[in-house]
Design an enzyme around this catalytic site. Structure first.
Site, PDB file in Angstrom:
ATOM      1  N   PRO A  10       0.792  -1.228   0.000  1.00 36.42           N
ATOM      2  CG  PRO A  10      -0.118  -1.120   2.127  1.00 36.42           C
ATOM      3  CD  PRO A  10       0.521  -2.066   1.169  1.00 36.42           C
ATOM      4  CG  ASN A  11      -0.357   4.331   1.193  1.00 38.86           C
ATOM      5  OD1 ASN A  11      -1.289   4.872   0.607  1.00 38.86           O
ATOM      6  ND2 ASN A  11      -0.485   3.778   2.387  1.00 38.86           N
ATOM      7  NE  ARG A  18       3.906   6.711   1.627  1.00 36.68           N
ATOM      8  CZ  ARG A  18       4.161   5.480   2.013  1.00 36.68           C
ATOM      9  NH1 ARG A  18       4.607   4.582   1.160  1.00 36.68           N
ATOM     10  NH2 ARG A  18       3.986   5.126   3.263  1.00 36.68           N
ATOM     11  CE1 TYR A  23       8.889   5.322   2.989  1.00 35.95           C
ATOM     12  CE2 TYR A  23       7.258   7.080   2.970  1.00 35.95           C
ATOM     13  CZ  TYR A  23       7.782   5.940   3.540  1.00 35.95           C
ATOM     14  OH  TYR A  23       7.200   5.409   4.667  1.00 35.95           O
ATOM     15  CG  ASN A  74       8.365  -1.728   0.419  1.00 37.29           C
ATOM     16  OD1 ASN A  74       7.795  -1.805   1.527  1.00 37.29           O
ATOM     17  ND2 ASN A  74       8.959  -0.621   0.006  1.00 37.29           N
ATOM     18  CB  ALA A  77       1.521   0.505   6.634  1.00 36.65           C
ATOM     19  CG  ASP A  87      -0.511 -16.878   8.844  1.00 39.33           C
ATOM     20  OD1 ASP A  87       0.494 -16.991   9.576  1.00 39.33           O
ATOM     21  OD2 ASP A  87      -1.673 -16.841   9.291  1.00 39.33           O
ATOM     22  CD  GLU A 100      10.854  -6.957   6.579  1.00 46.85           C
ATOM     23  OE1 GLU A 100      11.481  -7.842   7.195  1.00 46.85           O
ATOM     24  OE2 GLU A 100      10.189  -6.073   7.140  1.00 46.85           O
ATOM     25  CG  HIS A 102      11.001  -1.930   4.812  1.00 43.35           C
ATOM     26  ND1 HIS A 102       9.636  -1.916   4.676  1.00 43.35           N
ATOM     27  CD2 HIS A 102      11.307  -3.048   5.505  1.00 43.35           C
ATOM     28  CE1 HIS A 102       9.132  -2.984   5.272  1.00 43.35           C
ATOM     29  NE2 HIS A 102      10.130  -3.688   5.782  1.00 43.35           N
ATOM     30  CB  SER A 104      12.401   4.563   5.257  1.00 41.50           C
ATOM     31  OG  SER A 104      11.378   3.702   5.724  1.00 41.50           O
ATOM     32  NE  ARG A 109       9.950   6.246   8.643  1.00 45.10           N
ATOM     33  CZ  ARG A 109       8.985   6.106   7.728  1.00 45.10           C
ATOM     34  NH1 ARG A 109       9.078   5.155   6.816  1.00 45.10           N
ATOM     35  NH2 ARG A 109       7.946   6.919   7.734  1.00 45.10           N
TER      36      ARG A 109
HETATM   37  C1  DQA Z   1       8.136   1.317   3.908  1.00 43.70           C
HETATM   38  C2  DQA Z   1       8.192   1.536   5.431  1.00 43.70           C
HETATM   39  C3  DQA Z   1       6.827   1.326   6.060  1.00 43.70           C
HETATM   40  O1  DQA Z   1       6.887   1.567   7.459  1.00 43.70           O
HETATM   41  C4  DQA Z   1       5.821   2.276   5.472  1.00 43.70           C
HETATM   42  O2  DQA Z   1       4.538   2.039   5.996  1.00 43.70           O
HETATM   43  C5  DQA Z   1       5.802   2.245   3.985  1.00 43.70           C
HETATM   44  C6  DQA Z   1       7.072   2.181   3.268  1.00 43.70           C
HETATM   45  C7  DQA Z   1       9.486   1.650   3.239  1.00 43.70           C
HETATM   46  O3  DQA Z   1       9.674   1.220   2.089  1.00 43.70           O
HETATM   47  O4  DQA Z   1      10.316   2.340   3.808  1.00 43.70           O
HETATM   48  O5  DQA Z   1       4.751   2.333   3.362  1.00 43.70           O
HETATM   49  O6  DQA Z   1       7.851  -0.054   3.663  1.00 43.70           O
END
Ligand code: DQA
Length: 146
Positions: A10-11, A18, A23, A74, A77, A87, A100, A102, A104, A109
């Site tokens: 998401p996002n 954003r 980011y 990624n 949230a 799962d 995994e 990210h 950031s 954070r």
């Molecule tokens: C994120 C870090 C997450 O905490 C955040 O909710 C994101 C982006 C990152 O790529 O740094 O949406 O996954």
């Protein structure tokens, strides 16, 4: 050649506009195209993004069914909240390893971002290298594949 799925939660479709101080200013498609180009001749990279938890779970399950060699995820949230995504990762673990990533450094954070529900079921985690986190994730899968 290895086939790898980069899956974005998401996002992440909002990258570029954003919170650019966190980011960066590149869009998701810029980052995905550049990452795929970097692995030309070494891996086939496909990518996807969804704002929906169930769609991400479907994509993880389908990556296994379609024989992908690994997933760079990624989860946005959902990293911090989704037992259902954890799962799904555990369910494909043997066949389709998940890294995994990210942009950031989530450890630096807000405290709520320090906990990752998916970290224990991924083969490893990469955070804090901006857009390069994706390439590092792919590299980790390729190293493991060889
Ligand atoms: C994120 C870090 C997450 O905490 C955040 O909710 C994101 C982006 C990152 O790529 O740094 O949406 O996954």
């Amino acid at each position: 050649m290895a086939r790898i799925l980069i899956l974005n939660g998401p996002n992440l479709n909002m990258l570029g506009m954003r919170e650019p101080q966190i980011y960066g200013t590149n869009t998701l498609s810029d980052i995905m195209e550049r990452t795929a180009a970097r692995f030309n001749g070494r891996a086939v990279i496909e990518w996807n993004q969804s704002n929906h938890e169930g769609a991400l779970i479907d994509a993880i399950q389908q990556a296994r069914a379609n024989g992908y060699d690994g997933i760079v995820l990624n989860a946005g949230a959902y990293t911090h909240t989704s037992l259902a995504i954890a799962d799904a990762i555990a369910a494909v673990h043997g066949a389709t390893p998940v890294v995994e990533v990210h942009l950031s450094n989530i450890a630096a954070r807000e405290e709520i971002r320090h906990r990752s529900l998916i970290a224990p079921v991924c083969i490893g985690s990469i955070a804090g290298f901006g857009a390069d986190s994706y390439a590092l994730g792919v590299e980790a899968l390729l190293l493991r594949n060889n």
